[in-house]
Enzyme design. Structure first.
Site, PDB file in Angstrom:
ATOM      1  N   HIS A 248       0.818  -1.218   0.000  1.00 60.80           N
ATOM      2  CA  HIS A 248       0.000   0.000   0.000  1.00 60.80           C
ATOM      3  C   HIS A 248       0.855   1.272   0.000  1.00 60.80           C
ATOM      4  O   HIS A 248       0.314   2.362  -0.094  1.00 60.80           O
ATOM      5  CB  HIS A 248      -0.954   0.012   1.201  1.00 60.80           C
ATOM      6  CG  HIS A 248      -0.282  -0.246   2.508  1.00 60.80           C
ATOM      7  ND1 HIS A 248      -0.507  -1.402   3.224  1.00 60.80           N
ATOM      8  CD2 HIS A 248       0.611   0.472   3.229  1.00 60.80           C
ATOM      9  CE1 HIS A 248       0.223  -1.380   4.329  1.00 60.80           C
ATOM     10  NE2 HIS A 248       0.900  -0.243   4.356  1.00 60.80           N
ATOM     11  N   HIS A 249       2.163   1.133   0.086  1.00 60.35           N
ATOM     12  CA  HIS A 249       3.043   2.304  -0.001  1.00 60.35           C
ATOM     13  C   HIS A 249       3.271   2.753  -1.438  1.00 60.35           C
ATOM     14  O   HIS A 249       3.866   3.817  -1.659  1.00 60.35           O
ATOM     15  CB  HIS A 249       4.408   1.989   0.614  1.00 60.35           C
ATOM     16  CG  HIS A 249       4.385   1.938   2.112  1.00 60.35           C
ATOM     17  ND1 HIS A 249       5.525   1.997   2.868  1.00 60.35           N
ATOM     18  CD2 HIS A 249       3.365   1.832   2.993  1.00 60.35           C
ATOM     19  CE1 HIS A 249       5.205   1.926   4.154  1.00 60.35           C
ATOM     20  NE2 HIS A 249       3.909   1.823   4.243  1.00 60.35           N
TER      21      HIS A 249
END
Length: 342
Positions: A248-249
């Site tokens: 999710h980064h």
């Protein structure tokens, strides 16, 4: 969905939302000063609590009243005691102590990022000079030291589903990418003496990771790879590669690049374990946690966001793995995707 299922926006609701930062700050101060320890044995007055915590008595009186106002303490005359449940969650000596989570979820790191969310929306990504993607970012040391309550049950779930697929191996080599605390790999090692773990992260984080390996009794089977997960040689081939809490980064394309890199390090028939928070198909107000976390990623990274589960599944297959099996636990936002290397 009909309109009557959607909560009505009111002034009082907005005021409650705007006041949340005060409540969080009050909780953070109470945990930092060990106020809850001070009243754990018996009700105490402001002067007694101030003496225990080493603070100004007037300042402590104001904080105690604020903690009572938020429902964390109970006030009777001028003495304060723990509210129901606070004895197990906010007293440091209790095994279920939850105060460490405050250092993560209410950290200056997140506050500094989220208060600039409007700027991030305008620019399409973080405007912070130092953020979650910065090498040697010290937040990840706290994350490695403290973890979250969501981690241990997910680590146990991973062990239950992954280890049976390695039963024909004399040795089980595991790579834990962006390992942080290292608990996913070390839980596998704790369950299976054949497992050897290679933990990859920034050098400042690995110093904490190594302490966790020692604490969990698997240091003799732990190895460390310091550096950037997109650049450092991964070694291998591995039987299992874990990529947890990091997809999710990144944008979809960047996440695919990382997964494809790990695929090259997995032996045929080996397994990928991808762990991530995902958004669902329903309205955001029925499952708010992933969407709130996605807003933090916008403020904290250049291109990160919480992706839908279907996108994670597509990332995995595009990287060279079979369609993943998805696992989860009730009341836990993390989803576990396990896929074979084809």
């Amino acid at each position: 969905m009909t309109e009557d299922h959607i909560p009505t926006v009111t002034r009082q609701g907005l005021l409650t939302m705007m006041s949340a930062v005060r409540r969080t700050g009050i909780l953070r101060a109470g945990v930092e000063l060990r106020v809850f320890d001070a009243v754990a044995g018996a009700p105490a007055g402001p002067d007694e609590v101030a003496a225990f915590c080493g603070t100004d008595p007037r300042g402590m009186r104001i904080l105690l009243n604020a903690l009572a106002a938020t429902g964390l303490l109970v006030k009777d005359d001028d003495r304060f005691s723990l509210a129901p449940g606070a004895d197990s969650t906010l007293v440091t000596t209790h095994p279920d102590y939850y105060g460490d989570a405050v250092r993560l979820a209410a950290s200056d790191y997140e506050w500094d990022a989220i208060k600039r969310l409007g700027e991030a929306v305008r620019s399409g990504g973080s405007v912070m000079e130092v953020n979650a993607e910065t090498p040697a970012y010290t937040f990840w040391e706290d994350f490695a030291a403290l973890g979250t309550l969501n981690t241990p049950p997910i680590a146990e779930l991973v062990a239950r589903h992954v280890l049976p697929g390695t039963k024909d191996r004399d040795e089980v080599k595991v790579l834990d990418v962006a390992c942080g605390h290292g608990l996913y790999g070390y839980t596998l090692a704790a369950h299976d003496p054949r497992a050897r773990i290679w933990s990859l992260d920034w050098p400042n984080v690995l110093a904490v990771t190594e302490n966790n390996a020692e604490r969990l009794g698997v240091r003799d089977r732990a190895h460390f790879i310091p550096g950037d997960m997109f650049d450092v040689p991964l070694g291998g081939p591995y039987d299992v590669v874990v990529v947890a809490n990091v997809l999710h980064h990144f944008s979809t394309e960047r996440a695919k690049e990382l997964l494809a890199r790990t695929a090259d390090a997995v032996r045929p028939g080996g397994q990928l374990v991808a762990i991530a928070i995902s958004t669902g198909d329903g309205p955001p107000h029925l499952d708010p946690v992933p969407h709130l976390f996605s807003a933090l990623m916008l403020a904290w990274t250049s291109q990160g966001q919480v992706h839908p589960l279907s996108d994670y599944e597509e990332m995995v297959t595009a990287a060279g793995f079979a369609p993943p099996k998805v696992h989860g636990l009730p009341d836990n936002p993390l989803r576990v995707l396990i896929a074979d290397r084809v």
